[in-house]
Design an enzyme around this catalytic site. Structure first.
Site, PDB file in Angstrom:
ATOM      1  N   TYR A  55      -0.629   8.626  -2.339  1.00  0.00           N
ATOM      2  CA  TYR A  55      -0.662   8.372  -3.775  1.00  0.00           C
ATOM      3  C   TYR A  55      -1.925   8.986  -4.424  1.00  0.00           C
ATOM      4  CZ  TYR A  55       2.932   4.617  -3.549  1.00  0.00           C
ATOM      5  OH  TYR A  55       4.080   3.886  -3.391  1.00  0.00           O
ATOM      6  N   GLY A  56      -2.949   9.169  -3.607  1.00  0.00           N
ATOM      7  CA  GLY A  56      -4.273   9.534  -4.147  1.00  0.00           C
ATOM      8  C   GLY A  56      -4.320  10.841  -4.891  1.00  0.00           C
ATOM      9  N   ASP A 102       0.869  -1.184   0.000  1.00  0.00           N
ATOM     10  CA  ASP A 102       0.000   0.000   0.000  1.00  0.00           C
ATOM     11  C   ASP A 102       0.900   1.226   0.000  1.00  0.00           C
ATOM     12  OD1 ASP A 102      -2.509   1.487   0.383  1.00  0.00           O
ATOM     13  OD2 ASP A 102      -1.691   1.964   2.350  1.00  0.00           O
ATOM     14  N   SER A 103       0.294   2.387  -0.227  1.00  0.00           N
ATOM     15  CA  SER A 103       1.051   3.625  -0.192  1.00  0.00           C
ATOM     16  C   SER A 103       1.546   3.955   1.218  1.00  0.00           C
ATOM     17  CB  SER A 103       0.167   4.773  -0.695  1.00  0.00           C
ATOM     18  OG  SER A 103      -1.049   4.801   0.024  1.00  0.00           O
ATOM     19  N   GLU A 121      -6.120   9.321   9.653  1.00  0.00           N
ATOM     20  CA  GLU A 121      -4.771   9.216  10.238  1.00  0.00           C
ATOM     21  C   GLU A 121      -4.659  10.040  11.522  1.00  0.00           C
ATOM     22  OE1 GLU A 121      -1.520   9.508   7.486  1.00  0.00           O
ATOM     23  OE2 GLU A 121      -2.368   7.937   6.209  1.00  0.00           O
ATOM     24  N   CYS A 126     -11.413   3.225  -0.612  1.00  0.00           N
ATOM     25  CA  CYS A 126     -10.124   3.736  -0.135  1.00  0.00           C
ATOM     26  C   CYS A 126      -9.782   3.001   1.149  1.00  0.00           C
ATOM     27  CB  CYS A 126     -10.211   5.245   0.120  1.00  0.00           C
ATOM     28  SG  CYS A 126      -8.732   5.943   0.875  1.00  0.00           S
ATOM     29  N   THR A 127      -8.492   2.705   1.312  1.00  0.00           N
ATOM     30  CA  THR A 127      -8.033   1.945   2.482  1.00  0.00           C
ATOM     31  C   THR A 127      -8.431   2.576   3.815  1.00  0.00           C
ATOM     32  OG1 THR A 127      -5.966   3.181   2.225  1.00  0.00           O
ATOM     33  CG2 THR A 127      -6.009   0.916   1.395  1.00  0.00           C
ATOM     34  N   HIS A 128      -8.537   3.916   3.840  1.00  0.00           N
ATOM     35  CA  HIS A 128      -8.735   4.608   5.116  1.00  0.00           C
ATOM     36  C   HIS A 128     -10.199   4.670   5.569  1.00  0.00           C
ATOM     37  CE1 HIS A 128      -4.687   5.842   4.230  1.00  0.00           C
ATOM     38  NE2 HIS A 128      -4.607   6.610   5.307  1.00  0.00           N
ATOM     39  N   CYS A 179      -3.981  -0.932  -1.942  1.00  0.00           N
ATOM     40  CA  CYS A 179      -4.286   0.475  -2.227  1.00  0.00           C
ATOM     41  C   CYS A 179      -5.267   0.578  -3.399  1.00  0.00           C
ATOM     42  CB  CYS A 179      -2.979   1.185  -2.569  1.00  0.00           C
ATOM     43  SG  CYS A 179      -3.167   2.930  -2.914  1.00  0.00           S
ATOM     44  N   ASN A 180      -6.378   1.267  -3.176  1.00  0.00           N
ATOM     45  CA  ASN A 180      -7.359   1.451  -4.259  1.00  0.00           C
ATOM     46  C   ASN A 180      -6.780   2.260  -5.405  1.00  0.00           C
ATOM     47  OD1 ASN A 180     -10.544   0.845  -3.489  1.00  0.00           O
ATOM     48  ND2 ASN A 180      -9.187   0.990  -1.723  1.00  0.00           N
ATOM     49  N   THR A 181      -5.999   3.299  -5.071  1.00  0.00           N
ATOM     50  CA  THR A 181      -5.450   4.166  -6.113  1.00  0.00           C
ATOM     51  C   THR A 181      -4.527   3.364  -7.030  1.00  0.00           C
ATOM     52  OG1 THR A 181      -5.537   5.970  -4.508  1.00  0.00           O
ATOM     53  CG2 THR A 181      -4.255   6.355  -6.502  1.00  0.00           C
TER      54      THR A 181
HETATM   55  N1  DGL Z   1      -4.142   3.882   0.050  1.00  0.00           N
HETATM   56  C1  DGL Z   1      -4.823   4.934  -0.676  1.00  0.00           C
HETATM   57  C2  DGL Z   1      -6.066   4.339  -1.375  1.00  0.00           C
HETATM   58  O1  DGL Z   1      -6.636   3.359  -0.944  1.00  0.00           O
HETATM   59  C3  DGL Z   1      -5.199   6.099   0.207  1.00  0.00           C
HETATM   60  C4  DGL Z   1      -4.004   6.893   0.722  1.00  0.00           C
HETATM   61  C5  DGL Z   1      -3.211   7.575  -0.358  1.00  0.00           C
HETATM   62  O2  DGL Z   1      -3.713   8.528  -0.990  1.00  0.00           O
HETATM   63  O3  DGL Z   1      -2.094   7.148  -0.599  1.00  0.00           O
HETATM   64  O4  DGL Z   1      -6.459   4.842  -2.398  1.00  0.00           O
END
Ligand code: DGL
Length: 272
Positions: free
Chosen positions: A43-44, A11-12, A155, A186-188, A75-77
């Site tokens: 990364y988003g 993941d990012s 976070e 999104c992971t968060h 990571c979704n992105t």
């Molecule tokens: N992990 C990213 C996602 O799921 C979210 C955090 C980021 O922007 O890196 O898209």
């Protein structure tokens, strides 16, 4: 037949620990190695090209560090823009979070449902959820809302109360008037699930919220050769910067304490 090798997850940053949590719950005998690219998060907000480059770096770093039997892109992105590139980069099966999330949304509704996704700017811009839903036979309306403020809120641990409620309300106001399913893309966002569900119940009554993490864990279970029977999974975490963040931020995302003896700082392999 069994395979004692670990499942690699990347993941990012720390967010992908929500996917690792689902994976560990679904496959308790499996060992895992998680890489969080904490030096380059988020990364988003970045371009697809940059995300693809970073994702390839991470995949190579993880595979060079550990002999993994599969790579899970938490990571979704990254899943939205880089899966094809990753499949050309590593020799092991690669599983992303978008298709399992889209399947879960369809299972919770129908092929004609109105399905909305909340995600990062990169995920929304990619159109990946709409494309994947269409490939799975969805013919209903889709919508996507970028919710960039939800990542820092999660976070910061600001997951309940007035501030997240106001922010969530603002984002939900961009949804279509009628929505059947909202995907947490999104992971968060699982950390904000209670607020999102409560505000959605007021804003769009009758809609359901789907988180693809459990569905991703099931997809991984389908493709990996299982660990030997009665194996107890061992878990390692690699980070590219600030390992101590894993102790402070990690537990809320993982839903368990983070063993700092199992956290290692690694240099990311920059080869494209
Ligand atoms: N992990 C990213 C996602 O799921 C979210 C955090 C980021 O922007 O890196 O898209």
């Amino acid at each position: 037949m069994s395979d004692a090798r670990s499942i690699g997850v990347f993941d990012s940053g720390v967010g992908g620990l929500t996917v690792l949590r689902a994976l560990r719950a679904a496959l308790p005998g499996e060992s895992t190695v998680y890489l969080g690219d904490t030096a380059r998060v988020p990364y988003g907000t970045r371009s697809a090209q940059t995300v693809i480059t970073y994702a390839k770096n991470n995949a190579r770093t993880l595979v060079a560090h550990s002999d993994v039997k599969a790579l899970v892109v938490a990571c979704n992105t990254v899943s939205a823009v880089a899966l094809d590139a990753l499949r050309e980069t590593v020799a092991v099966p690669v599983v992303g979070v978008i298709e399992p999330g889209a399947r879960a949304a369809l299972l919770a509704s129908s092929t004609t449902a109105t399905i909305a996704v909340l995600g990062t700017q990169g995920t929304v811009r990619s159109g990946a959820y709409a494309r994947t839903l269409a490939a799975l036979g969805h013919t209903g309306t889709t919508a996507a809302v970028a919710c960039p403020l939800l990542v820092p809120l999660a976070e910061e641990g600001w997951t309940s109360g007035t501030v997240p409620e106001l922010v969530v309300d603002r984002y939900l106001s961009e949804l279509p008037a009628r929505v059947d399913v909202v995907i947490l893309g999104c992971t968060h966002y699982p950390l904000l699930q209670d607020v999102i569900c409560a505000r959605l119940a007021a804003a769009r009554p009758g809609s359901v919220v789907v988180d693809g993490a459990a569905a991703t864990a099931r997809a991984v279970a389908e493709i990996v050769t299982p660990a030997p029977a009665a194996a107890a999974g061992a878990h390692r975490i690699l980070v590219t910067d600030a390992p101590q963040q894993m102790a402070t931020l990690g537990p809320a995302f993982l839903g368990a304490p983070v063993n700092m003896n199992a956290v290692e700082l690694v240099d990311v392999l920059m080869t494209a």
